[in-house]
Design a protein around this motif. Structure first.
Motif, PDB file in Angstrom:
ATOM      1  N   VAL A 143      -0.939   4.063   5.996  1.00  0.00           N
ATOM      2  CA  VAL A 143      -0.204   3.161   7.187  1.00  0.00           C
ATOM      3  C   VAL A 143       0.873   2.467   7.489  1.00  0.00           C
ATOM      4  O   VAL A 143       1.725   2.025   8.160  1.00  0.00           O
ATOM      5  CB  VAL A 143      -1.374   1.722   6.641  1.00  0.00           C
ATOM      6  N   VAL A 144       2.007   2.167   6.202  1.00  0.00           N
ATOM      7  CA  VAL A 144       3.073   1.436   6.132  1.00  0.00           C
ATOM      8  C   VAL A 144       3.514   2.232   6.235  1.00  0.00           C
ATOM      9  O   VAL A 144       5.001   2.128   6.999  1.00  0.00           O
ATOM     10  CB  VAL A 144       2.465   0.594   4.531  1.00  0.00           C
ATOM     11  N   LEU A 180      -0.774   0.913  -3.928  1.00  0.00           N
ATOM     12  CA  LEU A 180      -1.329   1.492  -3.061  1.00  0.00           C
ATOM     13  C   LEU A 180      -2.681   2.455  -2.877  1.00  0.00           C
ATOM     14  O   LEU A 180      -1.917   3.623  -2.777  1.00  0.00           O
ATOM     15  CB  LEU A 180      -0.401   0.515  -1.830  1.00  0.00           C
ATOM     16  N   PRO A 181      -3.680   1.760  -2.530  1.00  0.00           N
ATOM     17  CA  PRO A 181      -4.674   3.612  -1.542  1.00  0.00           C
ATOM     18  C   PRO A 181      -3.353   3.676  -0.711  1.00  0.00           C
ATOM     19  O   PRO A 181      -3.351   3.386  -0.217  1.00  0.00           O
ATOM     20  CB  PRO A 181      -5.711   2.453  -1.362  1.00  0.00           C
ATOM     21  N   THR A 182      -4.080   5.582  -1.081  1.00  0.00           N
ATOM     22  CA  THR A 182      -3.147   6.112   0.400  1.00  0.00           C
ATOM     23  C   THR A 182      -3.614   6.093   1.390  1.00  0.00           C
ATOM     24  O   THR A 182      -2.644   5.469   2.288  1.00  0.00           O
ATOM     25  CB  THR A 182      -4.301   7.408   0.045  1.00  0.00           C
ATOM     26  N   PRO A 183      -4.559   5.574   2.148  1.00  0.00           N
ATOM     27  CA  PRO A 183      -4.637   5.200   3.398  1.00  0.00           C
ATOM     28  C   PRO A 183      -3.640   4.138   3.711  1.00  0.00           C
ATOM     29  O   PRO A 183      -3.113   3.537   4.527  1.00  0.00           O
ATOM     30  CB  PRO A 183      -6.432   4.698   3.498  1.00  0.00           C
ATOM     31  N   TRP A 184      -3.545   3.111   2.845  1.00  0.00           N
ATOM     32  CA  TRP A 184      -3.026   1.823   3.419  1.00  0.00           C
ATOM     33  C   TRP A 184      -1.232   2.087   3.154  1.00  0.00           C
ATOM     34  O   TRP A 184      -0.290   1.465   3.645  1.00  0.00           O
ATOM     35  CB  TRP A 184      -3.181   0.868   2.279  1.00  0.00           C
ATOM     36  N   LEU A 185      -1.488   3.019   2.341  1.00  0.00           N
ATOM     37  CA  LEU A 185       0.277   4.296   2.304  1.00  0.00           C
ATOM     38  C   LEU A 185       0.508   4.323   3.096  1.00  0.00           C
ATOM     39  O   LEU A 185       1.788   4.455   3.949  1.00  0.00           O
ATOM     40  CB  LEU A 185       0.619   4.648   0.798  1.00  0.00           C
ATOM     41  N   LEU A 231       4.208  -0.404  -3.733  1.00  0.00           N
ATOM     42  CA  LEU A 231       3.775   0.835  -2.644  1.00  0.00           C
ATOM     43  C   LEU A 231       3.264   1.681  -3.648  1.00  0.00           C
ATOM     44  O   LEU A 231       1.868   2.450  -3.391  1.00  0.00           O
ATOM     45  CB  LEU A 231       4.917   1.226  -1.776  1.00  0.00           C
TER      46      LEU A 231
END
Length: 636
Positions: free
Chosen positions: A113-114, A106-111, A103
């Motif tokens: 989303v998760v 991961l880029p902030t947007p994907w983080l 985690l």
């Protein structure tokens, strides 16, 4: 189509706005549910790995004394728990490894989303069973969505057709569409059925649609007898007040332009063209007929060039403020300090009849360039040199004037009103009438017939709540019920709501604007100021009293001039010469009837060698005391 798009866009706009202002609270609710969901998930995983429900099986084997079964169950449980424990350990390890190792990369947007997905899953697990986590924007449906199947079900339930017979099926003349705050569709009934059948079964149709009767509106389609327009409101449109009258702005009005009256069932403004019209308003008591008529009179009052005469047979307080602007007014039937209202009414009606007759003569003399088609124009009405202003005659509880207690007064009032309702509107005289007794009243058969004649000659009709469809037809005019117009279906709580007929091709149900006593007072004071500025105050409002009643016996006695007797024709001629303002049109028969009614005998009188009927001065006595409500002695 545009109405449907507007409705859908408005609905989604409401939903977005509703949820947008609640986002902070939703965050708290979701986090709480996520924590509850985490606890619930851990509890369920632990229970899955430990199999606590199998303890009952071991207890049963122990109670039965079956050692072999107990040993077998124990071995199987140990193996299952070991395998599930390893699976849970591996799963927790994988989650921890992913959280610590993957985690952070991961880029902030994907983080985000998760994290949101994880919180969402936990929140779903933690929500209360049977209840949504986020409430809907509209807690209960605001309206029942109308579909073709629902409409067909309603019409078939009302026995207006039969789906199993090809020639008795109901079809649609248009697609289902949104119109205003409701749904509209054109319905084609089976052959042999018509609008009257649909109107008669309106309650059954409303039941089939699962709405209230006041939400269903049926109107005629001129293309076919069996075709009509069905409009179903989302909610009862008549329960929403139209609001206060726009006349509270107290700006000058123009009687030649339509007067604001209210809102129709679709919420659209309804205005009345008062010029060239006569308006009848009828209803049960306390349903708003006085307010409806008064709102039109207030509009006329704010036009300083309109002459107003107001008479209320009920004598209520609602109209008395109009004495500040009215040329002539009277309230009730009993005399008071301002005089006898019956005298004032008779004087006004006689004056109005003479004025109407004069107008037609004067208009016929004007050149076409000034008076096209020989009709009154706005310029002529506002020019004091012509002396032909628009005149409003407002009569509330007018049935009282057909039953004053004096048959002579009843007869004359009835004859004058019938003449005016037939002839006066075309001369620029607007007649507004309101009654709670449209079925008729009168002290004689002839007067009762005159009442019916007066009632039925109104052009525009407005019926508020009535007791039956028959009474509704008396107000709205014959045939209104067969057109789907029945004011008896209005609910008692629909105050100020009525059906308007004759003002246009449409016959809307109107919620009238409210102008209460305080509003009326404010508007009338503004109207008086406008009239003072325009110098158009006349009659009683200007301090000019109604001319005193003439003593016909005294007038007749005065014309003898020492003569021992006069023929009736000579008496009429001398009266006309001495008091032309009162006796200009008097005839021998009229004088004879009036004087003989006061006890003076008609005798043979010899004059210049001719013997004709007449009177002698010695027989003339002072008139007997006059009962309240009786007509004045002379008509003029």
């Amino acid at each position: 189509m545009p109405a449907t798009v507007r409705h859908t866009a408005g609905r989604w706009r409401h939903i977005v706005a509703y949820h947008a202002v609640r986002v902070p609270w939703y965050a708290v609710v979701v986090l709480r549910a996520a924590m509850v969901g985490a606890v619930r998930t851990a509890t369920r995983v632990t229970a899955w790995a430990s199999l606590p429900e199998t303890d009952r099986l071991l207890e049963s084997a122990t109670s039965a004394g079956d050692a072999a079964l107990w040993l077998k169950l124990a071995r199987e449980l140990r193996g299952t728990r070991r395998a599930r424990g390893l699976a849970v350990t591996a799963g927790v390890g994988a989650v921890v490894a992913a959280w610590t190792l993957l985690l952070p990369t991961l880029p902030t947007p994907w983080l985000a989303v998760v994290c949101l997905a994880l919180v969402g899953m936990l929140a779903r697990a933690g929500r209360d069973p049977g209840r949504p986590l986020i409430p809907p924007a509209i807690v209960t449906p605001r309206f029942r969505r109308l579909t073709a199947d629902i409409v067909l079900r309603a019409y078939y339930a009302a026995k207006l057709g039969n789906p199993d017979k090809p020639d008795q099926q109901i079809t649609f003349g248009s697609p289902m569409a949104r119109e205003g705050e409701g749904s509209r569709v054109v319905v084609d009934l089976p052959y042999g059925k018509g609008l009257t059948d649909a109107v008669r079964t309106l309650p059954s149709i409303a039941s089939g649609l699962d709405v209230s009767t006041s939400q269903v509106f049926i109107s005629r389609d001129d293309s076919s007898v069996r075709r009509h327009v069905l409009w179903v409101a989302d909610r009862d449109p008549l329960a929403l007040p139209a609001g206060t009258t726009p006349l509270l702005a107290r700006k000058p009005t123009d009687i030649w332009k339509p007067a604001p009256f209210g809102l129709n069932e679709r919420g659209r403004p309804v205005a009345l063209d008062m010029m060239w019209n006569s308006i009848l308003i009828g209803a049960q008591p306390r349903q708003g007929k006085t307010f409806a008529l008064r709102s039109l009179a207030l509009y006329a009052a704010l036009d300083p060039y309109v002459r107003i005469s107001v008479f209320d047979g009920g004598g209520k307080p609602d109209w008395r403020i109009f004495s500040l602007v009215a040329d002539r007014c009277g309230f009730g039937l009993a005399p008071d300090i301002s005089g006898d209202p019956i005298d004032t009414l008779l004087f006004t009606l006689r004056e109005l009849k003479k004025d109407v007759q004069r107008r037609y003569v004067e208009l016929s003399k004007l050149p076409p360039a000034i008076c096209p088609e020989g009709k009154l124009t706005r310029d002529i009405a506002r020019d004091p040199d012509y002396g032909m202003p628009v005149w409003l005659l407002a009569l509330d509880e007018f049935q009282e004037y057909f039953n004053t207690g004096n048959q002579d007064a009843d007869k004359e009032i009835a004859e004058l009103l019938v003449y005016l309702i037939r002839v006066a509107p075309a001369a620029g005289v607007i007649i507004g009438s309101a009654t709670q007794r449209p079925s008729g009243i009168g002290s004689s058969g002839e007067t009762s017939r005159r009442f019916t004649d007066f009632r039925d000659n109104h052009i525009i009709r407005f019926a508020l709540k009535t007791g039956s469809w028959q009474v509704s037809d008396l107000v709205l005019g014959s045939g209104a019920y067969t057109e789907g117009l029945d004011s008896s279906t209005l609910l008692p709580q629909h105050k100020g709501v009525g059906i308007l007929r004759g003002a246009s091709d449409a016959n809307p149900t109107v919620r009238t604007f409210l102008a209460d006593a305080q509003h009326a007072e404010q508007i009338i004071h503004a109207a008086r100021a406008l009239r003072q500025a325009a110098r158009t105050l006349t009659g009683q409002a200007a301090g000019v009293p109604v001319p005193a009643r003439r003593d016909v016996l005294a007038d007749v006695a005065a014309v003898f001039a020492g003569e021992p007797g006069l023929h009736w024709a000579e008496i009429a001629e001398r009266l006309s010469a001495t008091a032309p303002d009162v006796y200009a049109d008097v005839t021998a028969d009229v004088v004879s009837a009036q004087v003989r009614a006061l006890g003076v005998p008609s005798v043979d009188v010899k004059r210049r060698g001719t013997v004709l009927k007449g009177a002698r001065p010695a027989a003339i006595q002072p008139p007997p005391p006059r009962a309240a409500g009786s007509p004045p002695a002379a008509t003029g």
